[in-house]
Scaffold this motif. Structure first.
Motif, PDB file in Angstrom:
ATOM      1  N   UNK A  21      18.355  26.814  34.114  1.00 25.28           N
ATOM      2  CA  UNK A  21      18.100  26.168  35.398  1.00 25.28           C
ATOM      3  C   UNK A  21      16.314  27.012  36.206  1.00 25.28           C
ATOM      4  N   UNK A  22      15.924  27.138  35.478  1.00 25.61           N
ATOM      5  CA  UNK A  22      14.330  27.842  35.000  1.00 25.61           C
ATOM      6  C   UNK A  22      13.910  26.467  34.657  1.00 25.61           C
ATOM      7  N   UNK A  28      11.873  19.650  37.537  1.00 27.43           N
ATOM      8  CA  UNK A  28      11.577  19.045  38.773  1.00 27.43           C
ATOM      9  C   UNK A  28       9.961  18.899  39.140  1.00 27.43           C
ATOM     10  N   UNK A  29       9.750  20.362  39.123  1.00 22.11           N
ATOM     11  CA  UNK A  29       8.150  20.470  40.074  1.00 22.11           C
ATOM     12  C   UNK A  29       7.682  19.557  39.635  1.00 22.11           C
ATOM     13  N   UNK A  30       7.056  20.238  37.441  1.00 23.81           N
ATOM     14  CA  UNK A  30       6.189  19.356  37.532  1.00 23.81           C
ATOM     15  C   UNK A  30       6.399  17.587  36.893  1.00 23.81           C
ATOM     16  N   UNK A  31       7.544  16.822  37.067  1.00 24.51           N
ATOM     17  CA  UNK A  31       8.073  15.003  37.078  1.00 24.51           C
ATOM     18  C   UNK A  31       8.724  15.267  38.392  1.00 24.51           C
ATOM     19  N   UNK A  47      20.818  21.475  39.246  1.00 25.93           N
ATOM     20  CA  UNK A  47      20.853  20.469  39.522  1.00 25.93           C
ATOM     21  C   UNK A  47      20.089  20.137  41.155  1.00 25.93           C
ATOM     22  N   UNK A  48      20.706  20.953  42.103  1.00 22.89           N
ATOM     23  CA  UNK A  48      19.651  20.774  43.329  1.00 22.89           C
ATOM     24  C   UNK A  48      18.649  21.136  43.219  1.00 22.89           C
ATOM     25  N   UNK A  49      18.193  21.815  42.465  1.00 25.85           N
ATOM     26  CA  UNK A  49      16.845  21.812  42.701  1.00 25.85           C
ATOM     27  C   UNK A  49      15.472  21.196  41.862  1.00 25.85           C
TER      28      UNK A  49
END
Length: 131
Positions: A21-22, A28-31, A47-49
């Motif tokens: 998850x981490x 997700x933040x970087x891409x 998955x929600x992140x």
């Protein structure tokens, strides 16, 4: 980035859901323009992140998935191709039911292709909800 799931199985490396998850949050933040994601393990939170940050994701492939993560899958509103593997010949077994498939149907409205593997508990009702 691709890590072959067979490498993880053969090398007996097991990552805890928290670590996955981490990693998903960082990814997700970087891409934010991520279009395709394949994943072994993880949780609904991971998955929600990804769904929150990667709104353009079109293809999602999940192994070792079960009903407990389907709210996370349903958050991918633009996903068009979804591959779910619940269990594979003695490697792992997870439960995918009609309830989980119905949750996916409510969230993933743009779904055009669904592949189910090892999802023995899913039946006509779950597939009908997606259709």
């Amino acid at each position: 980035m691709h890590i072959d799931p067979w490498f993880l199985l053969c090398s007996k490396v097991v990552l805890e859901s928290v670590l996955i998850d981490r990693g998903l949050k960082v990814l997700a933040t970087g891409c934010p323009n991520l279009r395709k994601l394949g994943l072994v393990g993880g949780s609904e939170l991971g998955l929600l992140n990804v769904a929150k940050e990667s709104e353009l994701l079109q293809k999602l492939e999940l192994h070792k998935c079960s009903d407990c993560i389907f709210q996370g899958i349903a958050a991918f509103e633009n996903v068009q191709i979804l591959k779910l593997a619940g269990s594979v010949d003695r490697f792992f077994t997870s439960l995918v039911t009609d309830i989980g498939l119905t949750i996916v149907a409510r969230g993933c409205r743009r779904l055009v292709k669904l592949e189910l593997s090892g999802c023995e508990e899913g039946s006509f009702d779950g597939i009908k909800a997606i259709g």
